[in-house]
Design an enzyme around this catalytic site. Structure first.
Site, PDB file in Angstrom:
ATOM      1  N   HIS A  93     -36.898 -37.365 -44.552  1.00 19.67           N
ATOM      2  CA  HIS A  93     -37.816 -37.790 -43.481  1.00 19.67           C
ATOM      3  C   HIS A  93     -38.534 -39.082 -43.849  1.00 19.67           C
ATOM      4  O   HIS A  93     -38.756 -39.366 -45.025  1.00 19.67           O
ATOM      5  CB  HIS A  93     -38.832 -36.688 -43.113  1.00 19.67           C
TER       6      HIS A  93
ATOM      7  N   GLU B 186     -38.664 -35.088 -39.307  1.00 14.80           N
ATOM      8  CA  GLU B 186     -37.803 -34.177 -40.057  1.00 14.80           C
ATOM      9  C   GLU B 186     -36.355 -34.279 -39.576  1.00 14.80           C
ATOM     10  O   GLU B 186     -36.091 -34.839 -38.498  1.00 14.80           O
ATOM     11  CB  GLU B 186     -38.328 -32.750 -39.881  1.00 14.80           C
TER      12      GLU B 186
ATOM     13  N   ASP C 263     -49.053 -40.282 -40.058  1.00 11.65           N
ATOM     14  CA  ASP C 263     -48.957 -38.883 -39.658  1.00 11.65           C
ATOM     15  C   ASP C 263     -50.208 -38.110 -40.049  1.00 11.65           C
ATOM     16  O   ASP C 263     -51.062 -38.618 -40.788  1.00 11.65           O
ATOM     17  CB  ASP C 263     -47.689 -38.243 -40.249  1.00 11.65           C
TER      18      ASP C 263
HETATM   19  C1  F6R Z   1     -46.717 -39.486 -45.706  1.00  9.87           C
HETATM   20  C2  F6R Z   1     -45.386 -39.435 -45.092  1.00  9.87           C
HETATM   21  C3  F6R Z   1     -44.218 -38.830 -45.791  1.00  9.87           C
HETATM   22  C4  F6R Z   1     -44.171 -39.112 -47.288  1.00  9.87           C
HETATM   23  C5  F6R Z   1     -42.983 -38.380 -47.923  1.00  9.87           C
HETATM   24  C6  F6R Z   1     -42.908 -38.596 -49.403  1.00  9.87           C
HETATM   25  O1  F6R Z   1     -47.635 -40.111 -44.839  1.00  9.87           O
HETATM   26  O2  F6R Z   1     -45.244 -39.856 -43.999  1.00  9.87           O
HETATM   27  O3  F6R Z   1     -43.031 -39.302 -45.200  1.00  9.87           O
HETATM   28  O4  F6R Z   1     -44.070 -40.480 -47.504  1.00  9.87           O
HETATM   29  O5  F6R Z   1     -43.078 -37.018 -47.660  1.00  9.87           O
HETATM   30  O6  F6R Z   1     -44.029 -38.025 -50.002  1.00  9.87           O
HETATM   31  P1  F6R Z   1     -44.396 -38.338 -51.510  1.00  9.87           P
HETATM   32  O7  F6R Z   1     -44.648 -39.786 -51.585  1.00  9.87           O
HETATM   33  O8  F6R Z   1     -45.659 -37.537 -51.771  1.00  9.87           O
HETATM   34  O9  F6R Z   1     -43.241 -37.897 -52.317  1.00  9.87           O
END
Ligand code: F6R
EC number: 3.5.99.6
Length: 261
Positions: A138, A143, A67
């Site tokens: 997500h 989302e 993303d």
């Molecule tokens: C990042 C992504 C998100 C994260 C998620 C968790 O490329 O696609 O789905 O993996 O928001 O974020 P963290 O690991 O920072 O808690």
């Protein structure tokens, strides 16, 4: 789903790195699906260490990121392109241009997203996809309410995700972009092996739904229950709301170590 509950992020990073190193040794031109954010950092640290020790090379491997924020200038340190280069790509020996990601500055977004899907297919599809999970459930930036069959597209970020990610923007939620491009749930589901990492108590509710909840667009990660090869790597805090936690621990302990994940 195989649920593995480990003592800490170091153990999680080592186990995931084992799987990735195995893959790249077996298939040097493997296609990796790369997540950004905090969850995969221990994996990237471990892979960078093994590369520095001469144990693995990514010279022929390819990568696709999940993303990207829409509208951040190319030199902004929090574009996911810049983050993945800093956290992983520039620490190992990927060839120039071997890791691609959604372009958050694309002028024709639908055309870009279709081309991104085509590029993943043309590369042979993703062999191993690394995922984190948001507190809202997500994966990628799909989302709540995302179509379970979605493909790469533009999405509006929830307020909660922008609050969660404000820590990367000096704590200022208004500095977090409102939109993103993300691989869809259908795109992610096409990966051959998915390794999802979640740590800390703030992920316990999302993990509870992911593993033991009903499959629902309200908790988009639950679509992974339909995937034939998902490994979920958790610490005790993220696993704290799992009803079958003891069973998952026993199952993993009973597994011969050589099987890996
Ligand atoms: C990042 C992504 C998100 C994260 C998620 C968790 O490329 O696609 O789905 O993996 O928001 O974020 P963290 O690991 O920072 O808690």
């Amino acid at each position: 789903m195989e649920i593995v509950i480990l003592p800490d992020t170091t153990a999680i990073g080592a186990l995931a790195a084992d799987a990735i190193v195995n893959l790249v040794q077996r298939k040097p031109d493997a296609v990796l699906g790369l997540a950004t954010g905090s969850s995969p950092l221990a994996i990237y640290d471990e892979l960078a260490a093994r590369y520095a020790a001469g144990q693995v090379s990514f010279a022929q491997a390819r990568g696709f990121t999940l993303d990207e924020y829409v509208g951040l200038p190319a030199d902004h340190p929090e574009t996911y392109r810049n983050v993945i280069h800093k956290d992983f790509v520039d620490r190992v020996d990927f060839a120039e241009g071997a890791v691609r990601g959604p372009d958050g500055l694309a002028t024709d977004i639908p055309a870009f997203c279709a081309a991104y899907e085509d590029a993943i297919v043309a590369a042979g599809g993703v062999d191993l996809q690394i995922l984190g999970i948001g507190t809202v459930g997500h994966i990628g930036f799909n989302e709540p309410g995302s179509s379970l069959a979605s493909r790469t597209r533009i999405k509006t970020l929830t307020r909660q995700t922008r609050i969660d990610n404000a820590r990367f923007f000096g704590g200022d939620v208004d500095a977090v972009p409102t939109h993103c491009l993300t691989q869809g749930l259908g795109t992610i589901m096409a990966a051959r092996h998915i390794v999802l990492v979640a740590t800390g108590p703030q992920k316990a509710e999302a993990v509870h739904h992911l593993v033991e909840g009903a499959v629902s667009a309200l908790w988009p990660g639950t679509i992974l229950q339909h995937h034939p090869h998902v490994t979920v790597l958790l610490d005790g805090a993220a696993a704290s709301r799992l009803q079958l936690a003891d069973y998952y621990r026993e199952t993993y302990q009973a597994k011969p170590a050589w099987q890996g994940i």
